[in-house]
Scaffold this motif. Structure first.
Motif, PDB file in Angstrom:
ATOM      1  N   TYR A 263      17.579   5.443   1.476  1.00  0.00           N
ATOM      2  CA  TYR A 263      16.606   4.397   1.344  1.00  0.00           C
ATOM      3  C   TYR A 263      16.851   3.840  -0.446  1.00  0.00           C
ATOM      4  CZ  TYR A 263      14.045   4.169   5.283  1.00  0.00           C
ATOM      5  OH  TYR A 263      13.405   4.052   6.566  1.00  0.00           O
ATOM      6  N   THR A 264      17.011   2.549  -0.301  1.00  0.00           N
ATOM      7  CA  THR A 264      17.477   1.869  -1.485  1.00  0.00           C
ATOM      8  C   THR A 264      16.361   0.814  -2.079  1.00  0.00           C
ATOM      9  OG1 THR A 264      19.285   1.155  -2.893  1.00  0.00           O
ATOM     10  CG2 THR A 264      18.948   0.407  -0.474  1.00  0.00           C
ATOM     11  N   SER A 265      16.257   0.358  -3.304  1.00  0.00           N
ATOM     12  CA  SER A 265      15.324  -0.860  -3.709  1.00  0.00           C
ATOM     13  C   SER A 265      15.817  -2.032  -3.447  1.00  0.00           C
ATOM     14  CB  SER A 265      14.896  -0.141  -5.016  1.00  0.00           C
ATOM     15  OG  SER A 265      14.232   0.803  -5.517  1.00  0.00           O
ATOM     16  N   GLY A 266      14.984  -2.835  -3.065  1.00  0.00           N
ATOM     17  CA  GLY A 266      15.289  -4.287  -3.458  1.00  0.00           C
ATOM     18  C   GLY A 266      14.603  -4.628  -4.450  1.00  0.00           C
ATOM     19  N   THR A 267      14.585  -6.150  -4.529  1.00  0.00           N
ATOM     20  CA  THR A 267      13.919  -6.787  -6.052  1.00  0.00           C
ATOM     21  C   THR A 267      12.297  -6.829  -5.724  1.00  0.00           C
ATOM     22  OG1 THR A 267      14.284  -8.837  -4.781  1.00  0.00           O
ATOM     23  CG2 THR A 267      15.577  -8.186  -6.709  1.00  0.00           C
ATOM     24  N   THR A 268      11.958  -6.881  -4.471  1.00  0.00           N
ATOM     25  CA  THR A 268      10.557  -6.628  -4.076  1.00  0.00           C
ATOM     26  C   THR A 268      10.279  -5.725  -2.796  1.00  0.00           C
ATOM     27  OG1 THR A 268      10.736  -8.310  -2.521  1.00  0.00           O
ATOM     28  CG2 THR A 268      10.286  -9.076  -4.541  1.00  0.00           C
ATOM     29  N   GLY A 269       8.951  -5.288  -2.766  1.00  0.00           N
ATOM     30  CA  GLY A 269       8.794  -4.427  -1.703  1.00  0.00           C
ATOM     31  C   GLY A 269       9.116  -3.116  -1.660  1.00  0.00           C
ATOM     32  N   PRO A 270       8.797  -2.220  -0.773  1.00  0.00           N
ATOM     33  CA  PRO A 270       9.185  -0.815  -0.622  1.00  0.00           C
ATOM     34  C   PRO A 270      10.485  -0.747  -0.498  1.00  0.00           C
ATOM     35  CG  PRO A 270       7.918  -1.466   1.151  1.00  0.00           C
ATOM     36  CD  PRO A 270       7.907  -2.642   0.502  1.00  0.00           C
TER      37      PRO A 270
ATOM     38  N   VAL B 222      19.228   2.027   4.628  1.00  0.00           N
ATOM     39  CA  VAL B 222      20.390   1.507   4.711  1.00  0.00           C
ATOM     40  C   VAL B 222      21.229   2.622   5.898  1.00  0.00           C
ATOM     41  CG1 VAL B 222      22.509   1.240   3.496  1.00  0.00           C
ATOM     42  CG2 VAL B 222      20.712   0.608   2.608  1.00  0.00           C
ATOM     43  N   PRO B 223      21.662   2.179   7.138  1.00  0.00           N
ATOM     44  CA  PRO B 223      22.072   3.292   8.180  1.00  0.00           C
ATOM     45  C   PRO B 223      23.646   3.153   7.599  1.00  0.00           C
ATOM     46  CG  PRO B 223      21.015   1.488   9.252  1.00  0.00           C
ATOM     47  CD  PRO B 223      20.963   0.999   7.874  1.00  0.00           C
TER      48      PRO B 223
ATOM     49  N   HIS C 212      21.241  10.575  -2.863  1.00  0.00           N
ATOM     50  CA  HIS C 212      21.904   9.243  -2.763  1.00  0.00           C
ATOM     51  C   HIS C 212      23.575   9.178  -2.869  1.00  0.00           C
ATOM     52  CE1 HIS C 212      18.868   6.420  -4.334  1.00  0.00           C
ATOM     53  NE2 HIS C 212      18.839   6.859  -5.480  1.00  0.00           N
ATOM     54  N   VAL C 213      24.351   8.189  -2.602  1.00  0.00           N
ATOM     55  CA  VAL C 213      25.347   7.930  -2.237  1.00  0.00           C
ATOM     56  C   VAL C 213      26.368   8.924  -3.379  1.00  0.00           C
ATOM     57  CG1 VAL C 213      27.929   6.662  -2.495  1.00  0.00           C
ATOM     58  CG2 VAL C 213      25.415   5.990  -1.423  1.00  0.00           C
TER      59      VAL C 213
ATOM     60  N   TYR D 259      32.972   1.694  -8.642  1.00  0.00           N
ATOM     61  CA  TYR D 259      31.957   0.911  -8.512  1.00  0.00           C
ATOM     62  C   TYR D 259      31.524   0.969  -6.949  1.00  0.00           C
ATOM     63  CZ  TYR D 259      29.447  -3.350  -7.022  1.00  0.00           C
ATOM     64  OH  TYR D 259      28.739  -4.244  -6.404  1.00  0.00           O
ATOM     65  N   GLY D 260      30.340   1.242  -6.658  1.00  0.00           N
ATOM     66  CA  GLY D 260      29.885   1.014  -5.127  1.00  0.00           C
ATOM     67  C   GLY D 260      28.261   0.671  -5.280  1.00  0.00           C
ATOM     68  N   MET D 261      27.933   0.721  -3.895  1.00  0.00           N
ATOM     69  CA  MET D 261      26.410   0.594  -3.703  1.00  0.00           C
ATOM     70  C   MET D 261      26.010   1.445  -2.563  1.00  0.00           C
ATOM     71  SD  MET D 261      25.917  -3.419  -3.938  1.00  0.00           S
ATOM     72  CE  MET D 261      24.232  -3.530  -3.766  1.00  0.00           C
ATOM     73  N   THR D 262      24.786   1.640  -2.264  1.00  0.00           N
ATOM     74  CA  THR D 262      24.167   2.295  -0.893  1.00  0.00           C
ATOM     75  C   THR D 262      24.961   1.781   0.180  1.00  0.00           C
ATOM     76  OG1 THR D 262      22.455   2.888  -2.261  1.00  0.00           O
ATOM     77  CG2 THR D 262      22.240   3.152  -0.219  1.00  0.00           C
TER      78      THR D 262
END
Ligand code: MLC
Ligand code: AMP
Length: 511
Positions: free
Chosen positions: A148-155, A159-160, A193-194, A283-286
């Motif tokens: 689970y990872t945050s976006g700019t809005t909402g809960p 991410v599978p 997290h990753v 550098y990376g992301m979920t």
């Protein structure tokens, strides 16, 4: 690099083959590889066929046992941050559809029993349990982890992460960093997290290196661990750079690695001086796992995150969609493509569609430059509503929504302000009656997560809005940033206060 969907070899082959006797230690407790396999086998027997299960991911041996057990049985596992508050935990459990919650057997908490509105049965994980059933390796496109990872809005969004993506990423990192079974990896990062989980646990298990998890990522813990390979977020490296003895102790290591946020250039230079080597940055992301990295045998340039890993393609797009020149100065949004990139958010087709371009490039939302040698430098983000604090990505909208749930709060705006230790600190501007800053900070910590709590709260009479009623966050930032700079310049330690008259002070920081 193997094509998408195929795992080149079983995900945790090195663990089951047992290449060399090695140390696995989590928060001061040994976990012999044979014990790990036997205890994970017992978990596998109990979760087999369960579809998706959640796991309270604390820094302890049971977390490693639980994750490995689920991977053995081909069950998707959702790590729930150990400090998750009620709202965050309930959201993750509901949204993921987890049918069980794995918890450390000797530390079942009352709140576990209430998780997901009491709907999720608990499964205690015990290091002493054993089973040896063998399970076939699931297909590479099976979802190993749901992060689970945050976006700019909402809960937070699910991410599978496919097994093949993890395998491809770890193999590419092993190449880039010459990571072998002869290494002992040391870190103390969270296991949800990753960085801490995929690289920091599954990496060591796949490659067959030793693993020492220090419990918390403290300078003293890193200095005492005597490893060859160290992972940290920039806040960890900043703290180590401030403790010369800890930094010097790392001079015996083969490789230091920094990621999850930008490593400040002065920290890079201080570590080069004290530890005899600067960290390599990656550098990376979920959503993409790690996509760019500096190589262990190459140069280290402060501020640069290196070149694409094997199998990964990267490019920069300007505002009009044109490819940006590789001149080290022109900038654009970084997009990536390759076997480590996810296929879409769980149950969120609109977010997924917005995240990819028609040719399958994932838009990272990060702004970068690339020079003629293909080296990338991350210089910012397209949205200021994603805050990077201590290496955690925190959505301003999620914190604002939570503050607005407090009965005394009428308006809230959240942003990240520059911070010498955390990169950015979560800062809230709140219009409220009859509540103090400490109470609001605790309110967020208890509902979302401790690391998402505002570290600084300004109680203000009103918020500056544009003609559409949208808060002008740039005005709020301008009001406090010059004051922060002045405090740094003068060494002023009086309470931080924006220029406008305010009725409140700072949130206390118990860290
Ligand atoms: C404080 N505490 C509270 C509290 N306020 N507890 C309850 N309620 C409150 N209101 C307590 C906490 O429980 C904790 O206690 C202590 O105070 C400090 O908490 P903290 O704020 O979490 O600690 P801090 O020292 O500020 O954390 C810094 C840090 C942390 C670097 C250790 O930010 C961290 O672990 N960052 C790593 C993030 C990461 O792994 N990101 C990877 C994302 S993957 P106690 O007892 O526990 O000390 C990714 C992909 C990629 O990005 O590229 O890698
Ligand atoms: P998360 O998905 O939580 O892992 O956060 C991913 C974000 O972390 C990226 O979009 C970047 O903004 C940031 N990030 C990760 N690694 C680096 C790095 N080495 N330098 C700068 N930012 C980074």
């Amino acid at each position: 690099m193997e094509p998408r969907g195929r795992t080149p070899e079983p995900l945790l082959d090195a663990l089951t083959r047992g290449p060399e006797p090695r140390t696995i230690e989590i928060a001061g407790e040994r976990l012999d590889p044979d014990r790990l396999l036997a205890a994970a086998g017992a978990v596998a027997d109990r979760v087999a066929g369960a579809g998706t299960v959640a796991l309270r991911a604390e820094a302890c041996r049971e977390t490693v046992v639980g994750i490995v057990g689920c991977l053995m049985a081909g069950v998707t596992v959702v790590p729930v941050p150990g400090d998750s508050g009620e709202a965050e935990r309930d959201h993750i459990l509901r949204d993921s559809g987890a049918s069980l919650l794995l918890v450390p057997g000797d530390r079942v908490q009352d709140r576990d029993r209430r998780s997901g509105g009491a709907a999720t049965p608990l499964l205690p994980v015990r290091v002493e349990d054993s089973a040896s059933t063998s399970y076939p390796e699931p297909p590479g496109d099976h979802t190993a982890l749901l992060l689970y990872t945050s976006g700019t809005t909402g809960p937070a969004k699910g991410v599978p992460v496919r097994r093949s993506a993890i395998a491809a990423d770890l193999d590419a990192l092993a190449l880039a960093w010459e990571w072998t079974p002869a290494d002992t990896l040391v870190h103390g990062l969270p296991l949800f997290h990753v960085h801490g989980l995929v690289l920091g646990v599954l990496g060591a298990l796949r490659i067959g290196s030793g693993l020492v998890h220090t419990g918390r990522p403290t300078p003293a813990g890193y200095a005492a661990a005597g490893g060859t390979l160290y992972f940290g977020v920039p806040t960890v490296w900043t703290r180590i750079a401030r403790e010369a003895a800890a930094a010097r102790a790392l001079s015996r290591a083969r490789l230091l690695v920094s990621g999850s946020a930008a490593l400040p250039v002065p920290v890079h230079r201080t570590l080069a001086r004290l530890a005899g080597q600067a960290p390599v940055e990656r550098y990376g992301m979920t959503e993409t796992l790690i996509t760019l990295s500096v190589r262990s045998d190459g140069p280290r340039r402060p501020g640069y995150v290196g070149t694409p890993l094997a199998g990964v393609e990267a490019r920069l797009l300007g505002e009009g969609g044109q490819t940006v020149e590789a001149d080290g100065v022109s900038f654009g949004e970084l997009s990536v493509r390759g076997p480590t990139v996810f296929e879409g958010y769980l149950g969120r087709p609109a977010d997924t569609a917005a995240a990819f371009d028609p040719r399958g490039w994932f838009r990272t939302g990060d702004i970068a430059t690339v020079d003629a040698d293909g080296w990338y430098r991350i210089i910012g983000r397209t949205s200021t509503d994603l805050i990077s604090s201590g290496g955690f990505r925190i959505g301003a909208g999620e914190v604002e929504d939570t503050l607005l749930e407090h009965p005394a709060v009428r308006q809230a705006a959240v942003l990240g302000l520059p911070d010498d230790d955390l990169g950015e600190r979560v800062t809230a501007f709140v219009v409220a009656d009859g509540v103090d800053a400490a109470g609001l900070s605790d309110f967020v910590a208890a509902r979302l997560a401790v690391h998402k709590r505002p570290r600084e709260i300004h109680l203000v009479p009103d918020l500056p809005c544009n003609h559409l009623g949208k808060v002008r966050k740039s005005d709020l930032r301008a009001d406090v940033t010059p004051i922060t700079s002045r405090r740094r310049a003068t060494g002023d330690r009086s309470p931080r206060r924006p220029r406008q008259p305010l009725t409140g002070g700072n949130a206390p920081d118990r860290s």
